[in-house]
Write an enzyme that holds these catalytic residues in place. Structure first.
Site, PDB file in Angstrom:
ATOM      1  N   ASN A  64       5.732   3.474   4.898  1.00 59.37           N
ATOM      2  CA  ASN A  64       5.447   4.097   3.191  1.00 59.37           C
ATOM      3  C   ASN A  64       4.106   3.695   2.607  1.00 59.37           C
ATOM      4  O   ASN A  64       3.333   4.886   2.237  1.00 59.37           O
ATOM      5  CB  ASN A  64       6.573   3.528   2.621  1.00 59.37           C
ATOM      6  CG  ASN A  64       6.523   3.915   0.909  1.00 59.37           C
ATOM      7  OD1 ASN A  64       5.798   3.131   0.236  1.00 59.37           O
ATOM      8  ND2 ASN A  64       7.037   5.089   0.562  1.00 59.37           N
ATOM      9  N   GLN A 109       5.347 -12.042  -5.362  1.00 58.45           N
ATOM     10  CA  GLN A 109       5.757 -11.163  -6.211  1.00 58.45           C
ATOM     11  C   GLN A 109       5.692 -11.619  -7.906  1.00 58.45           C
ATOM     12  O   GLN A 109       5.416 -10.895  -8.783  1.00 58.45           O
ATOM     13  CB  GLN A 109       7.288 -10.854  -5.962  1.00 58.45           C
ATOM     14  CG  GLN A 109       7.726  -9.540  -6.692  1.00 58.45           C
ATOM     15  CD  GLN A 109       7.038  -8.188  -5.737  1.00 58.45           C
ATOM     16  OE1 GLN A 109       7.149  -8.419  -4.569  1.00 58.45           O
ATOM     17  NE2 GLN A 109       6.557  -7.057  -6.557  1.00 58.45           N
ATOM     18  N   ASP A 121      11.367  -2.046   0.513  1.00 61.32           N
ATOM     19  CA  ASP A 121      10.229  -2.818   1.182  1.00 61.32           C
ATOM     20  C   ASP A 121      10.257  -2.382   2.790  1.00 61.32           C
ATOM     21  O   ASP A 121      10.727  -1.223   2.991  1.00 61.32           O
ATOM     22  CB  ASP A 121      10.151  -4.297   1.077  1.00 61.32           C
ATOM     23  CG  ASP A 121       8.909  -5.076   1.851  1.00 61.32           C
ATOM     24  OD1 ASP A 121       7.855  -5.232   0.894  1.00 61.32           O
ATOM     25  OD2 ASP A 121       8.823  -5.633   2.850  1.00 61.32           O
ATOM     26  N   LYS A 128      12.813 -11.212  -4.495  1.00 62.37           N
ATOM     27  CA  LYS A 128      12.718 -10.531  -3.327  1.00 62.37           C
ATOM     28  C   LYS A 128      13.880 -10.729  -2.418  1.00 62.37           C
ATOM     29  O   LYS A 128      14.806 -11.697  -2.632  1.00 62.37           O
ATOM     30  CB  LYS A 128      11.356 -10.920  -2.621  1.00 62.37           C
ATOM     31  CG  LYS A 128      10.953  -9.964  -1.391  1.00 62.37           C
ATOM     32  CD  LYS A 128      10.074  -9.128  -1.821  1.00 62.37           C
ATOM     33  CE  LYS A 128       9.634  -8.120  -1.017  1.00 62.37           C
ATOM     34  NZ  LYS A 128       8.852  -6.822  -1.307  1.00 62.37           N
TER      35      LYS A 128
HETATM   36  P1  NDP Z   1       7.718   0.414   6.305  1.00 61.84           P
HETATM   37  O1  NDP Z   1       8.693  -0.266   7.183  1.00 61.84           O
HETATM   38  O2  NDP Z   1       7.793   1.490   5.825  1.00 61.84           O
HETATM   39  O3  NDP Z   1       6.587   0.464   7.462  1.00 61.84           O
HETATM   40  C1  NDP Z   1       5.870  -0.748   7.912  1.00 61.84           C
HETATM   41  C2  NDP Z   1       4.797  -0.115   9.049  1.00 61.84           C
HETATM   42  O4  NDP Z   1       4.206  -1.312   9.587  1.00 61.84           O
HETATM   43  C3  NDP Z   1       5.583   0.463  10.150  1.00 61.84           C
HETATM   44  O5  NDP Z   1       4.747   1.591  10.693  1.00 61.84           O
HETATM   45  C4  NDP Z   1       5.816  -0.639  11.342  1.00 61.84           C
HETATM   46  O6  NDP Z   1       5.722  -0.052  12.673  1.00 61.84           O
HETATM   47  C5  NDP Z   1       4.597  -1.227  10.942  1.00 61.84           C
HETATM   48  N1  NDP Z   1       4.544  -2.670  11.581  1.00 61.84           N
HETATM   49  C6  NDP Z   1       5.493  -3.703  11.498  1.00 61.84           C
HETATM   50  N2  NDP Z   1       5.193  -4.784  12.231  1.00 61.84           N
HETATM   51  C7  NDP Z   1       3.972  -4.530  12.757  1.00 61.84           C
HETATM   52  C8  NDP Z   1       3.317  -5.158  13.611  1.00 61.84           C
HETATM   53  N3  NDP Z   1       3.401  -6.521  13.953  1.00 61.84           N
HETATM   54  N4  NDP Z   1       2.147  -4.585  14.022  1.00 61.84           N
HETATM   55  C9  NDP Z   1       1.837  -3.042  13.621  1.00 61.84           C
HETATM   56  N5  NDP Z   1       2.507  -2.480  12.971  1.00 61.84           N
HETATM   57  C10 NDP Z   1       3.427  -3.162  12.664  1.00 61.84           C
HETATM   58  O7  NDP Z   1       7.079  -0.580   4.836  1.00 61.84           O
HETATM   59  P2  NDP Z   1       6.130  -0.566   4.009  1.00 61.84           P
HETATM   60  O8  NDP Z   1       5.278   0.396   4.419  1.00 61.84           O
HETATM   61  O9  NDP Z   1       7.120  -0.349   2.639  1.00 61.84           O
HETATM   62  O10 NDP Z   1       5.631  -1.955   3.846  1.00 61.84           O
HETATM   63  C11 NDP Z   1       4.348  -2.290   4.498  1.00 61.84           C
HETATM   64  C12 NDP Z   1       3.729  -3.531   3.923  1.00 61.84           C
HETATM   65  O11 NDP Z   1       3.649  -3.149   2.414  1.00 61.84           O
HETATM   66  C13 NDP Z   1       4.698  -4.882   3.829  1.00 61.84           C
HETATM   67  O12 NDP Z   1       3.961  -6.082   3.879  1.00 61.84           O
HETATM   68  C14 NDP Z   1       5.486  -4.748   2.425  1.00 61.84           C
HETATM   69  O13 NDP Z   1       5.841  -5.997   2.115  1.00 61.84           O
HETATM   70  C15 NDP Z   1       4.328  -4.321   1.454  1.00 61.84           C
HETATM   71  N6  NDP Z   1       4.541  -3.768   0.254  1.00 61.84           N
HETATM   72  C16 NDP Z   1       5.318  -2.552   0.347  1.00 61.84           C
HETATM   73  C17 NDP Z   1       5.612  -1.905  -1.046  1.00 61.84           C
HETATM   74  C18 NDP Z   1       6.448  -0.576  -0.992  1.00 61.84           C
HETATM   75  O14 NDP Z   1       6.569  -0.067  -2.219  1.00 61.84           O
HETATM   76  N7  NDP Z   1       7.031  -0.286   0.104  1.00 61.84           N
HETATM   77  C19 NDP Z   1       4.879  -2.598  -2.157  1.00 61.84           C
HETATM   78  C20 NDP Z   1       4.257  -3.561  -1.850  1.00 61.84           C
HETATM   79  C21 NDP Z   1       3.757  -4.116  -0.877  1.00 61.84           C
HETATM   80  P3  NDP Z   1       7.172  -0.180  13.389  1.00 61.84           P
HETATM   81  O15 NDP Z   1       7.986   1.133  12.971  1.00 61.84           O
HETATM   82  O16 NDP Z   1       6.645  -0.052  14.901  1.00 61.84           O
HETATM   83  O17 NDP Z   1       8.034  -1.205  12.964  1.00 61.84           O
END
Ligand code: NDP
Length: 445
Positions: free
Chosen positions: A241, A111, A166, A126
């Site tokens: 997200n 970050q 996150d 974080k």
């Molecule tokens: P969410 O919790 O909204 O979504 C995460 C998604 O990833 C879910 O669909 C989850 O599925 C899936 N997932 C988790 N583990 C696995 C796996 N092992 N295999 C396949 N799918 C998986 O999180 P975000 O979308 O907010 O974040 C996603 C990534 O983006 C993270 O790395 C986060 O650090 C990064 N990020 C997020 C930001 C933000 O603004 N939100 C900013 C910058 C980076 P399930 O429901 O089954 O767990």
């Protein structure tokens, strides 16, 4: 690795045993900033790298809460305040059962550089917890968030430390967290959290920003090579997200997202995923992805297929760390994938990156490609501070400009330091130099 950085790297490994993700993140940065070490001996003299690798402050706390049956649970909460040279600590909170101190340190370390790349006044931090929100009721989520904030609030402030969401922390959780902060402090301090709902100080486009930003970065990287997203098949892992709003913007820019996933499996919809249905499943009903095929008969749900086996020209890993390994990268090469942009943080393993690089795939690291979320958070802080709120169009234009600037800064820095086309080197060196200059100016603090 540059010889002067090797002992520093070894010391990080020795002093932080078992924190493998943190080690991986530090290794990736130290491996690529060698050219900056040669050009700036003043950084080494001031021990900038050693200082950047050590968080300014690390907070670990107990989070007790009661479930709907009256059973008591104890989770662990974390906040790692990594570096405040450029502004207040800034970075999201992750609620996921795999969260350990090393996870939070890897995310906080990344970050610092990501926030520096945005050009905005935000430091790096974080936090999170090993709490598992899956299957928990609304009331349980609220009680957990309240207990978490009851400890965390004393470390926060709009000029001190400003968390956001996150994995596992979205608009609902931020609402409960802000409600508890306001109650305990008796202050309506909007700028203390970002990613808030529009109803209480949130900003347009924050929810969409990471996904939109990732698509904007892909658009720009293709554009400078005379190419575009138009007509391309795109694979986006995850369905949270970041993934949802990546799909939305890719479709608006003329691409077609043919696969998404969650931790249970992969949906392959060759005619392009139905975004409205996906949003309904994930944001409204909060169900598992597998129910997608109940409505869309042409699509397939598979629990044993890797998403990287789905043929595509563009891949945007947007779920979690280390989800794209060397095998996945080879599968992408076989299907003719031309661009990989990390929507998630560190989703590609080091050997996965190597395979992509050797195969000539354009590779955009998360600290550049997913910086749109934190950039929009900084814009939310700006609006909160001036008691203002901007329109969706204006906010989206700002985001698009910021992503183009980040792309161009990484691109130009890579060229300047003799690594043309290498966005990893460009992002790490540009981010590092900005933080290093601020740290030099601030003296030994
Ligand atoms: P969410 O919790 O909204 O979504 C995460 C998604 O990833 C879910 O669909 C989850 O599925 C899936 N997932 C988790 N583990 C696995 C796996 N092992 N295999 C396949 N799918 C998986 O999180 P975000 O979308 O907010 O974040 C996603 C990534 O983006 C993270 O790395 C986060 O650090 C990064 N990020 C997020 C930001 C933000 O603004 N939100 C900013 C910058 C980076 P399930 O429901 O089954 O767990």
């Amino acid at each position: 690795m540059h010889p002067t950085l090797e002992p520093i790297h070894q010391r990080v490994l020795d002093r932080n045993p078992g924190e493998t993700e943190f080690h991986q993140a530090v290794h990736e940065v130290l491996e690529s900033i060698g050219p900056a070490v040669d050009k700036h001996p003043e950084y080494a003299e001031a021990r900038i790298v050693e200082r950047i690798c050590e968080p300014e402050r690390q907070i670990i706390f107990r989070v007790p809460w009661e479930d709907d049956d009256g059973d008591i649970h104890i989770n662990r909460g974390f906040r790692v305040e990594f570096n405040s040279a450029l502004g207040p600590f800034k970075g999201g909170l992750r609620f996921h059962p795999t969260v350990l101190l090393g996870t939070v340190k890897f995310l906080g370390f990344e970050q610092i550089f990501k926030n520096a790349l945005t050009g905005l006044p935000i430091g790096g931090g974080k936090g999170g917890s090993d709490f598992d929100p899956r299957g928990r009721s609304d009331r349980e989520i609220m009680r957990f968030c309240q207990s978490f904030m009851t400890e965390l609030y004393r470390h926060l402030g709009e000029y001190t430390d400003v968390p956001a969401g996150d994995m596992g922390v979205g608009g609902r959780e931020l609402g409960y967290l802000f409600g508890q902060y306001k109650r305990i402090t008796n202050r309506y301090e909007s700028g203390v959290l970002t990613g808030k709902a529009l109803a209480f100080g949130g900003a347009q486009v924050r929810r969409e920003a990471t996904g939109y930003g990732s698509a904007f970065f892909a658009r720009r990287a293709l554009e400078v090579r005379g190419d575009s997203l138009e007509g391309k098949d795109v694979v986006v892992s995850g369905s949270g997200n970041v993934a949802l709003y990546t799909v939305e913007k890719v479709h608006q820019l003329g691409g077609r997202v043919v696969a998404v996933s969650d931790s249970d499996g992969v949906v392959h919809d060759p005619q392009g995923v139905d975004l409205e249905l996906l949003k309904d499943i994930k944001e409204v009903r909060r169900e598992r992805l597998r129910v997608y095929t109940d409505k869309i008969g042409r699509a397939e749900f598979s629990t044993d297929r890797s998403i990287w086996d789905v043929p595509c020209q563009v891949a945007l890993p947007s779920a979690t760390q280390n989800e794209l390994d060397a095998d996945g990268a080879r599968a992408l090469l076989r299907s003719g994938c031309r661009f990989v942009g990390e929507g998630a943080n560190m989703p590609t393993t080091p050997d996965g990156v190597e395979v992509l690089r050797e195969g000539g795939v354009i590779f955009a690291p998360g600290k550049a490609a997913n910086a749109g979320g934190v950039a929009a958070s900084a814009l939310e802080m700006q609006q909160n501070a001036s008691r203002d709120s901007w329109s969706f169009e204006y906010s989206e234009n700002r985001l698009s400009e910021i992503m183009t600037d980040i792309h161009d800064r990484c691109h130009a820095t890579a060229e300047e330091y003799g690594r043309p086309g290498d966005y990893v080197a460009g992002a790490n060196i540009a981010g590092y130099a900005r933080v290093a200059d601020a740290m030099l100016a601030l003296g030994l603090v």
